[in-house]
Design a protein around this motif. Structure first.
Motif, PDB file in Angstrom:
ATOM      1  N   GLY A  23       0.702  -1.361   0.091  1.00  0.00           N
ATOM      2  CA  GLY A  23       0.073   0.077   0.062  1.00  0.00           C
ATOM      3  C   GLY A  23       0.956   1.311   0.025  1.00  0.00           C
ATOM      4  O   GLY A  23       0.474   2.231  -0.579  1.00  0.00           O
ATOM      5  N   ALA A  24       2.078   1.277   0.724  1.00  0.00           N
ATOM      6  CA  ALA A  24       2.916   2.349   0.673  1.00  0.00           C
ATOM      7  C   ALA A  24       3.392   2.830  -0.573  1.00  0.00           C
ATOM      8  O   ALA A  24       3.874   4.136  -0.762  1.00  0.00           O
ATOM      9  CB  ALA A  24       4.071   2.091   1.663  1.00  0.00           C
ATOM     10  N   GLY A  25       3.330   1.679  -1.482  1.00  0.00           N
ATOM     11  CA  GLY A  25       3.710   2.190  -2.773  1.00  0.00           C
ATOM     12  C   GLY A  25       3.029   2.840  -3.775  1.00  0.00           C
ATOM     13  O   GLY A  25       3.135   3.329  -4.795  1.00  0.00           O
ATOM     14  N   SER A  26       1.826   3.080  -3.391  1.00  0.00           N
ATOM     15  CA  SER A  26       0.468   3.664  -4.195  1.00  0.00           C
ATOM     16  C   SER A  26      -0.145   4.676  -3.569  1.00  0.00           C
ATOM     17  O   SER A  26      -0.807   5.609  -4.174  1.00  0.00           O
ATOM     18  CB  SER A  26      -0.259   2.554  -4.748  1.00  0.00           C
ATOM     19  OG  SER A  26      -0.814   1.938  -3.471  1.00  0.00           O
ATOM     20  N   ALA A  27      -0.198   4.843  -2.252  1.00  0.00           N
ATOM     21  CA  ALA A  27      -0.795   5.793  -1.549  1.00  0.00           C
ATOM     22  C   ALA A  27      -0.292   5.912   0.023  1.00  0.00           C
ATOM     23  O   ALA A  27       0.691   5.454   0.482  1.00  0.00           O
ATOM     24  CB  ALA A  27      -2.219   5.561  -1.389  1.00  0.00           C
ATOM     25  N   SER A  28      -0.682   7.067   0.566  1.00  0.00           N
ATOM     26  CA  SER A  28      -0.114   7.483   1.796  1.00  0.00           C
ATOM     27  C   SER A  28      -0.790   6.492   2.782  1.00  0.00           C
ATOM     28  O   SER A  28      -2.028   5.689   2.696  1.00  0.00           O
ATOM     29  CB  SER A  28      -0.722   8.865   2.303  1.00  0.00           C
ATOM     30  OG  SER A  28      -2.021   8.951   2.465  1.00  0.00           O
ATOM     31  N   ALA A  29      -0.254   6.474   4.025  1.00  0.00           N
ATOM     32  CA  ALA A  29      -0.732   5.639   4.981  1.00  0.00           C
ATOM     33  C   ALA A  29      -2.099   5.712   5.587  1.00  0.00           C
ATOM     34  O   ALA A  29      -2.991   4.831   5.572  1.00  0.00           O
ATOM     35  CB  ALA A  29       0.302   5.593   6.215  1.00  0.00           C
ATOM     36  N   ALA A 202      -8.025  11.590   1.401  1.00  0.00           N
ATOM     37  CA  ALA A 202      -9.359  10.535   1.157  1.00  0.00           C
ATOM     38  C   ALA A 202      -9.361   9.736  -0.072  1.00  0.00           C
ATOM     39  O   ALA A 202      -9.763   8.771   0.025  1.00  0.00           O
ATOM     40  CB  ALA A 202     -10.500  11.152   1.854  1.00  0.00           C
ATOM     41  N   ALA A 203      -9.087  10.685  -1.082  1.00  0.00           N
ATOM     42  CA  ALA A 203      -9.483  10.239  -2.512  1.00  0.00           C
ATOM     43  C   ALA A 203      -8.436   9.054  -2.608  1.00  0.00           C
ATOM     44  O   ALA A 203      -7.276   9.206  -2.540  1.00  0.00           O
ATOM     45  CB  ALA A 203      -9.403  11.158  -3.605  1.00  0.00           C
ATOM     46  N   PRO A 204      -9.040   7.785  -3.199  1.00  0.00           N
ATOM     47  CA  PRO A 204      -8.146   6.586  -3.397  1.00  0.00           C
ATOM     48  C   PRO A 204      -7.350   6.915  -4.857  1.00  0.00           C
ATOM     49  O   PRO A 204      -8.211   7.436  -5.630  1.00  0.00           O
ATOM     50  CB  PRO A 204      -9.060   5.547  -3.477  1.00  0.00           C
ATOM     51  CG  PRO A 204     -10.366   6.063  -3.881  1.00  0.00           C
ATOM     52  CD  PRO A 204     -10.331   7.297  -3.228  1.00  0.00           C
ATOM     53  N   PRO A 205      -6.130   6.369  -5.190  1.00  0.00           N
ATOM     54  CA  PRO A 205      -5.443   6.597  -6.309  1.00  0.00           C
ATOM     55  C   PRO A 205      -6.347   5.731  -7.389  1.00  0.00           C
ATOM     56  O   PRO A 205      -6.862   4.627  -7.110  1.00  0.00           O
ATOM     57  CB  PRO A 205      -4.016   5.942  -6.171  1.00  0.00           C
ATOM     58  CG  PRO A 205      -4.244   5.078  -4.946  1.00  0.00           C
ATOM     59  CD  PRO A 205      -5.423   5.686  -4.059  1.00  0.00           C
ATOM     60  N   ALA A 206      -6.284   6.061  -8.544  1.00  0.00           N
ATOM     61  CA  ALA A 206      -6.782   5.239  -9.794  1.00  0.00           C
ATOM     62  C   ALA A 206      -6.221   3.999  -9.953  1.00  0.00           C
ATOM     63  O   ALA A 206      -6.698   3.055 -10.814  1.00  0.00           O
ATOM     64  CB  ALA A 206      -6.631   6.275 -10.894  1.00  0.00           C
ATOM     65  N   GLU A 207      -4.953   3.804  -9.759  1.00  0.00           N
ATOM     66  CA  GLU A 207      -4.163   2.546  -9.882  1.00  0.00           C
ATOM     67  C   GLU A 207      -4.646   1.457  -9.295  1.00  0.00           C
ATOM     68  O   GLU A 207      -4.779   1.415  -8.281  1.00  0.00           O
ATOM     69  CB  GLU A 207      -2.654   2.870  -9.763  1.00  0.00           C
ATOM     70  CG  GLU A 207      -2.374   3.249  -8.621  1.00  0.00           C
ATOM     71  CD  GLU A 207      -0.924   3.872  -8.106  1.00  0.00           C
ATOM     72  OE1 GLU A 207       0.198   3.254  -8.078  1.00  0.00           O
ATOM     73  OE2 GLU A 207      -0.919   5.035  -8.386  1.00  0.00           O
ATOM     74  N   GLY A 208      -4.340   0.453 -10.032  1.00  0.00           N
ATOM     75  CA  GLY A 208      -5.104  -0.883  -9.404  1.00  0.00           C
ATOM     76  C   GLY A 208      -4.163  -1.499  -8.325  1.00  0.00           C
ATOM     77  O   GLY A 208      -4.704  -2.345  -7.443  1.00  0.00           O
ATOM     78  N   ALA A 209      -2.874  -1.104  -8.289  1.00  0.00           N
ATOM     79  CA  ALA A 209      -2.051  -1.776  -7.005  1.00  0.00           C
ATOM     80  C   ALA A 209      -2.655  -1.563  -5.858  1.00  0.00           C
ATOM     81  O   ALA A 209      -2.285  -1.874  -4.634  1.00  0.00           O
ATOM     82  CB  ALA A 209      -0.945  -1.345  -7.369  1.00  0.00           C
ATOM     83  N   ALA A 213      -3.615  -3.922  -3.005  1.00  0.00           N
ATOM     84  CA  ALA A 213      -3.078  -4.105  -1.366  1.00  0.00           C
ATOM     85  C   ALA A 213      -4.314  -3.889  -0.487  1.00  0.00           C
ATOM     86  O   ALA A 213      -4.361  -4.534   0.433  1.00  0.00           O
ATOM     87  CB  ALA A 213      -2.435  -2.533  -1.336  1.00  0.00           C
ATOM     88  N   VAL A 214      -5.388  -3.130  -0.755  1.00  0.00           N
ATOM     89  CA  VAL A 214      -6.684  -3.193   0.358  1.00  0.00           C
ATOM     90  C   VAL A 214      -7.121  -4.613   0.490  1.00  0.00           C
ATOM     91  O   VAL A 214      -7.451  -4.962   1.382  1.00  0.00           O
ATOM     92  CB  VAL A 214      -7.486  -2.212  -0.311  1.00  0.00           C
ATOM     93  CG1 VAL A 214      -8.815  -2.067   0.581  1.00  0.00           C
ATOM     94  CG2 VAL A 214      -7.024  -0.434  -0.276  1.00  0.00           C
ATOM     95  N   ALA A 215      -7.366  -5.223  -0.991  1.00  0.00           N
ATOM     96  CA  ALA A 215      -7.951  -6.486  -1.031  1.00  0.00           C
ATOM     97  C   ALA A 215      -7.088  -7.429  -0.021  1.00  0.00           C
ATOM     98  O   ALA A 215      -7.492  -8.275   0.648  1.00  0.00           O
ATOM     99  CB  ALA A 215      -8.271  -6.990  -2.454  1.00  0.00           C
TER     100      ALA A 215
END
Length: 320
Positions: A23-29, A202-209, A213-215
């Motif tokens: 998750g750290a590679g695609s969005a903030s904690a 709050a807005a999630p990034p568009a990338e599938g990664a 990570a969330v799943a």
């Protein structure tokens, strides 16, 4: 069958640290944590509305106490884990610092709760802390660009988990695991959503990664980790679960090295060996010493177990 369940449990629980790295590679904690807990809290609250029997007899004070325990053992702990990994601390080092929680809690059980703590346990605590220092120094030497204070962040999370341990140990109300899990996840969802909105994250990034990570975190770490925890606890008891918890750090260290190329040299292996030796010493400290550790160890969102039961709080924390 027990060996396969134990293996699956160790992998699912350890996967939380790996998922935090993903998750750290695609969005903030804050973004990752918000979207990990918000959908989960909605589902758990809906289930709680439909099945109210477990909530009978609980007062507002009981629920508030569980919310505070959840903030300490889940929100504070997980935020420290995710933030440390985001700053560059390796997943294995983060898992190891978290892993000394039962040793610290067991040692503090004496002065804070009046429990018996043997000299062997104090020796084990000292060895465990020495092992953490060895691995942390190895990680710091290999992790170029990581600020020195970043290694104190998972330590703060571990102390937050210890605080939740003792708050829970003083609770006299028996709380069903489904209730505590719901309260903890709901309070975490509210806290992380508020923080994410305030930080504009709050807005999630568009990338599938990100969604992978969330799943990963919800499926493997939360449902897999919690589900197998309770299954093994029911079949084999708390001692077996606690012993398996100490395998999380070495498994995570090897996993992180293979998946992300994190450092894993002779010094790291030595530090992990010292920590495992500390665990053996503590567990052989006698039944009274083990009782002190048991009172300080257990399922992750702290109270995802009955307050008066023989299981303990903070079994290495919430699956990260």
């Amino acid at each position: 069958m027990n060996i396969l369940l134990s293996l699956a449990f160790v992998l699912c629980w350890s996967s939380g640290f790996i998922g935090a790295k993903l998750g750290a590679g695609s969005a903030s904690a804050l973004t990752v944590l918000m979207w990990r807990f918000l959908p989960l809290a909605v589902v758990l609250v809906a289930v709680a509305v439909l099945t109210r029997s477990a909530w009978r007899g609980l007062t507002a004070r009981d629920v508030t106490r569980q919310a505070v325990i959840g903030v300490l053992s889940q929100s504070g702990y997980l935020l420290s884990v995710y933030y440390a990994i985001q700053l560059g601390v390796s997943s294995g080092t983060t898992a190891l610092i978290d892993g000394v929680q039962p040793l610290v809690a067991g040692a503090l059980a004496g002065p804070l709760l009046g429990s018996y703590v043997s000299g062997r346990q104090w020796i084990g605590l000292g060895l465990g802390l020495s092992g953490v220092a060895v691995v942390t120094l190895a990680d710091a030497a290999a992790g170029a660009g990581v600020a020195w204070w970043a290694y104190a962040i998972p330590l703060l999370g571990m102390l937050s988990l210890v605080a939740a341990t003792f708050l829970e140990s003083r609770s006299r109300t028996r709380v069903a695991p489904s209730v505590s899990l719901t309260v903890h996840c709901a309070s975490s969802a509210v806290l992380f959503t508020t923080l994410a909105l305030g930080a504009g994250a709050a807005a999630p990034p568009a990338e599938g990664a990100f969604w992978v990570a969330v799943a990963w975190l919800v499926g493997l770490s939360t449902f897999g980790g919690y589900g197998l925890y309770w299954l093994i606890l029911k079949r084999s008891g708390v001692t077996e679960v606690n012993t398996l918890m100490f395998l999380m750090a070495p498994v995570t260290a090897v996993w992180g090295a293979l998946m992300f190329g994190e450092p894993f040299g002779v010094q790291t292996a030595l530090g992990l060996a010292v920590c495992l030796t500390a665990v053996v010493i503590v567990h052989r400290g006698g039944s009274r010493g083990n009782a002190a550790l048991t009172a300080a160890r257990g399922d992750s969102p702290s109270a995802s177990r009955p307050s008066s039961s023989s299981t303990a709080v903070g079994a290495g924390g919430t699956p990260p």
